[in-house]
Design a protein around this motif. Structure first.
Motif, PDB file in Angstrom:
ATOM      1  N   LEU A   1       4.728  14.479   5.742  1.00  0.00           N
ATOM      2  CA  LEU A   1       5.469  13.607   4.842  1.00  0.00           C
ATOM      3  C   LEU A   1       5.316  14.165   3.436  1.00  0.00           C
ATOM      4  N   ALA A   2       6.306  13.892   2.602  1.00  0.00           N
ATOM      5  CA  ALA A   2       6.241  14.281   1.196  1.00  0.00           C
ATOM      6  C   ALA A   2       7.035  13.255   0.400  1.00  0.00           C
ATOM      7  N   PRO A   3       6.684  13.067  -0.858  1.00  0.00           N
ATOM      8  CA  PRO A   3       7.498  12.168  -1.686  1.00  0.00           C
ATOM      9  C   PRO A   3       8.960  12.602  -1.613  1.00  0.00           C
ATOM     10  N   SER A   4       9.829  11.649  -1.462  1.00  0.00           N
ATOM     11  CA  SER A   4      11.248  11.915  -1.251  1.00  0.00           C
ATOM     12  C   SER A   4      11.836  12.874  -2.286  1.00  0.00           C
ATOM     13  N   GLY A   5      12.571  13.869  -1.756  1.00  0.00           N
ATOM     14  CA  GLY A   5      13.316  14.785  -2.600  1.00  0.00           C
ATOM     15  C   GLY A   5      12.561  15.964  -3.169  1.00  0.00           C
ATOM     16  N   VAL A   6      11.265  16.056  -2.943  1.00  0.00           N
ATOM     17  CA  VAL A   6      10.486  17.134  -3.553  1.00  0.00           C
ATOM     18  C   VAL A   6      10.588  18.433  -2.744  1.00  0.00           C
ATOM     19  N   PHE A   7      10.504  18.334  -1.412  1.00  0.00           N
ATOM     20  CA  PHE A   7      10.526  19.517  -0.547  1.00  0.00           C
ATOM     21  C   PHE A   7      11.757  19.486   0.354  1.00  0.00           C
TER      22      PHE A   7
ATOM     23  N   ILE B   1       0.842  -1.204   0.000  1.00  0.00           N
ATOM     24  CA  ILE B   1       0.000   0.000   0.000  1.00  0.00           C
ATOM     25  C   ILE B   1       0.876   1.253   0.000  1.00  0.00           C
ATOM     26  N   ILE B   2       1.939   1.244   0.797  1.00  0.00           N
ATOM     27  CA  ILE B   2       2.851   2.385   0.871  1.00  0.00           C
ATOM     28  C   ILE B   2       3.550   2.581  -0.472  1.00  0.00           C
ATOM     29  N   ASN B   3       4.003   1.493  -1.080  1.00  0.00           N
ATOM     30  CA  ASN B   3       4.663   1.590  -2.388  1.00  0.00           C
ATOM     31  C   ASN B   3       3.715   2.133  -3.450  1.00  0.00           C
ATOM     32  N   GLN B   4       2.469   1.679  -3.429  1.00  0.00           N
ATOM     33  CA  GLN B   4       1.477   2.178  -4.385  1.00  0.00           C
ATOM     34  C   GLN B   4       1.214   3.661  -4.162  1.00  0.00           C
ATOM     35  N   SER B   5       1.143   4.060  -2.901  1.00  0.00           N
ATOM     36  CA  SER B   5       0.938   5.471  -2.563  1.00  0.00           C
ATOM     37  C   SER B   5       2.091   6.307  -3.105  1.00  0.00           C
TER      38      SER B   5
ATOM     39  N   HIS C   1       5.631   4.610   6.629  1.00  0.00           N
ATOM     40  CA  HIS C   1       5.763   5.662   5.610  1.00  0.00           C
ATOM     41  C   HIS C   1       7.032   6.485   5.871  1.00  0.00           C
ATOM     42  N   SER C   2       7.196   6.911   7.113  1.00  0.00           N
ATOM     43  CA  SER C   2       8.285   7.837   7.427  1.00  0.00           C
ATOM     44  C   SER C   2       9.645   7.155   7.441  1.00  0.00           C
ATOM     45  N   THR C   3       9.689   5.830   7.529  1.00  0.00           N
ATOM     46  CA  THR C   3      10.967   5.119   7.545  1.00  0.00           C
ATOM     47  C   THR C   3      11.220   4.328   6.262  1.00  0.00           C
ATOM     48  N   SER C   4      10.331   4.434   5.306  1.00  0.00           N
ATOM     49  CA  SER C   4      10.424   3.627   4.085  1.00  0.00           C
ATOM     50  C   SER C   4      11.531   4.094   3.138  1.00  0.00           C
ATOM     51  N   GLY C   5      11.961   5.347   3.272  1.00  0.00           N
ATOM     52  CA  GLY C   5      12.903   5.912   2.328  1.00  0.00           C
ATOM     53  C   GLY C   5      12.219   6.478   1.096  1.00  0.00           C
ATOM     54  N   LEU C   6      10.917   6.233   0.978  1.00  0.00           N
ATOM     55  CA  LEU C   6      10.153   6.739  -0.156  1.00  0.00           C
ATOM     56  C   LEU C   6       9.607   8.136   0.099  1.00  0.00           C
ATOM     57  N   PHE C   7       9.463   8.472   1.364  1.00  0.00           N
ATOM     58  CA  PHE C   7       8.896   9.755   1.765  1.00  0.00           C
ATOM     59  C   PHE C   7       9.867  10.462   2.694  1.00  0.00           C
ATOM     60  N   ASP C   8       9.934  11.777   2.579  1.00  0.00           N
ATOM     61  CA  ASP C   8      10.694  12.578   3.528  1.00  0.00           C
ATOM     62  C   ASP C   8       9.767  12.921   4.690  1.00  0.00           C
ATOM     63  N   TYR C   9      10.309  12.837   5.892  1.00  0.00           N
ATOM     64  CA  TYR C   9       9.561  13.139   7.105  1.00  0.00           C
ATOM     65  C   TYR C   9      10.002  14.502   7.626  1.00  0.00           C
ATOM     66  N   PHE C  10       9.033  15.350   7.919  1.00  0.00           N
ATOM     67  CA  PHE C  10       9.295  16.676   8.464  1.00  0.00           C
ATOM     68  C   PHE C  10       8.619  16.786   9.829  1.00  0.00           C
ATOM     69  N   PRO C  11       9.395  16.743  10.916  1.00  0.00           N
ATOM     70  CA  PRO C  11       8.811  16.885  12.249  1.00  0.00           C
ATOM     71  C   PRO C  11       8.420  18.334  12.533  1.00  0.00           C
ATOM     72  N   PRO C  12       7.641  18.551  13.562  1.00  0.00           N
ATOM     73  CA  PRO C  12       7.346  19.931  13.956  1.00  0.00           C
ATOM     74  C   PRO C  12       8.656  20.648  14.286  1.00  0.00           C
ATOM     75  N   GLY C  13       8.697  21.929  14.001  1.00  0.00           N
ATOM     76  CA  GLY C  13       9.898  22.674  14.355  1.00  0.00           C
ATOM     77  C   GLY C  13      10.126  23.877  13.469  1.00  0.00           C
TER      78      GLY C  13
END
Length: 137
Positions: A120-126, A21-25, A92-104
């Protein structure tokens, strides 16, 4: 693996389905300028697994069913789904497919900004969790 209060008889199977499901997302969002707010339920297992027969059947393997094939222990089911939703977000946040942005605090275009939610955002976009914080080619 999966960390749930209920021991799953088919944890590997459930984990594999969640990974699919995560890969499809990711494939559907790859390269898109999309920020997913975790507090806003942009990443939600209940929505992602809605009408996902393989997932539903895998979950049912962990419960006693009534004569109509429905789970009897509804409270246990809800607890498991809540645990799996937490795991779904973590995966999602540990898959390497998405970048994780914590509060801050983040610097965007030379301006200091504070983000109170997790994104979260697709890796490398933001480079930060703001719509105008897009990485330039």
């Amino acid at each position: 693996m999966l960390n749930t209060k209920r021991e799953l008889v088919n944890a590997d199977k459930v984990y594999s389905i969640l990974q699919k499901i995560i890969n499809q997302s990711f494939e559907s969002l790859k390269g898109e300028e999309v920020l997913l707010c975790l507090e806003c339920l942009d990443v939600d297992l209940y929505i992602a697994a809605n009408n996902h027969e393989e997932f539903e059947e895998a979950i049912k393997e962990n419960f006693k069913l009534d004569e109509e094939g429905e789970i009897i222990d509804y409270d246990g089911y809800r607890e498991l789904m809540n645990d799996l939703n937490d795991q779904f977000i973590l995966l999602h946040s540990t898959s390497g497919l998405f970048d994780y942005f914590p509060p801050g605090d983040y610097t965007v275009n030379g301006e200091n900004r504070y983000q109170e939610n997790e994104y979260l955002a697709p890796s490398g976009v933001f480079y930060a969790p703001f719509e105008d914080a897009v990485n330039k080619g």
